[in-house]
Design a protein around this motif. Structure first.
Motif: not given
Length: 312
Positions: A134-158
């Motif tokens: 980080l810009p002020w010198g802090l080393e932040l531990p990483l914990a990667p993950f996907f913010g978006v995981m999903g299936v296709a919504p109901p077809p009537t939603w478009g």
């Protein structure tokens, strides 16, 4: 093992749509590696960082009319039918680049009126050491993950935006969903049509400024179709906890959704009454704010498995 790379052909930017043809089809129980990219042209770093070339190609094709995330997919899973559940085992998550970005600005985030200037930060990532500088010198531990995981919504939603999390999953932004965890999603279309993206290097509960450390990730998943599984809303498991979720514009509504599903889960797994399950949720369940910035906000509730499953 199948690998699905990010490209103009395999990515959809800003939307979910049940009518989008699958990029690939796999058998239930198969593993797949999915590569993602993240961010628009305004989010690129200066010289000295690795930018996946497919991200530049996607940018060159034009930014979407509907703002949102760049997702890779969809992946069709043979045998999946509406009413089934897709089990998404997140086997591994790895960085694909040596930087991420964070952005906030006016009319955005949890405090939309408090910050009047646009603030964009490129954050160097060190995969070998597992830290973000980080810009002020802090080393932040990483914990990667996907913010978006999903299936296709109901077809009537478009066609719908990727920004709001809903019953199909989508922009869940739950930092618990790292490698070694499992996500369960209700299915609304043949093949389920799973997509992912919005890679995060690290995020706090809340994601309060509107973004995490946004970055490109590679995920290895096992996608399995579950028949006769009673699931009306996304749920998840870590090695130690069950997770229920609520997503709505109002946080109180989110709390009630997550709590009601946890009461049902605890009652069924522990073989106790709903009244006793409600009591246990009060004594040992943890309600956490998932995110407060995606118009549809999120709350998740966590319950330790050993409290209701002695074998766990």
């Amino acid at each position: 093992m199948t690998t699905l790379n990010a490209s103009i052909e395999t990515c959809h930017w800003g939307y979910f749509d049940a009518s989008r043809a699958p990029a690939v089809t796999i058998a239930s129980g198969d593993e797949i590696v999915i590569n993602s990219v993240s961010g628009g042209p305004m989010n690129l770093p200066g010289d000295g960082f690795h930018v996946p070339p497919e991200l530049l190609e996607i940018h060159a094709a034009g930014v979407p009319a509907m703002p949102g995330h760049i997702l890779t997919g969809p992946v069709a899973v043979s045998g999946a039918k509406p009413g089934d559940v897709l089990q998404v085992d997140i086997l591994d998550v790895a960085l694909r680049q040596d930087w991420g970005f964070n952005y906030h600005g006016p009319l955005k985030g949890t405090l939309p009126d408090d910050f009047t200037d646009h603030h964009h930060t490129i954050i160097p990532l060190d995969a070998a050491r597992g830290i973000a500088a980080l810009p002020w010198g802090l080393e932040l531990p990483l914990a990667p993950f996907f913010g978006v995981m999903g299936v296709a919504p109901p077809p009537t939603w478009g066609r719908i935006s990727t920004i709001e999390p809903r019953i199909h999953g989508g922009n869940i932004d739950n930092k618990e969903l790292v490698a070694g965890t499992t996500l369960f999603l209700p299915v609304f279309n043949d093949g389920a049509l799973f997509s992912c993206g919005d890679g995060h290097g690290a995020q706090g509960d809340g994601e309060v400024c509107v973004t995490a450390i946004e970055t490109a990730l590679q995920g290895r998943f096992r996608l399995s179709v579950l028949k006769h599984r009673d699931l009306s809303y996304p749920q998840a498991e870590t090695p130690t906890h069950y997770i229920t979720m609520g997503m709505a514009p109002d946080l109180d509504a989110c709390v009630k959704m997550a709590l009601r599903d946890m009461i049902k889960l605890v009652s069924e797994r522990a073989g106790i009454s709903r009244q006793d399950a409600y009591m246990l949720c009060s004594l040992a369940g943890d309600l956490r704010i998932t995110q407060t910035v995606n118009r549809e906000k999120g709350v998740h509730m966590m319950m330790a498995k050993h409290l209701i499953d002695p074998q766990k």
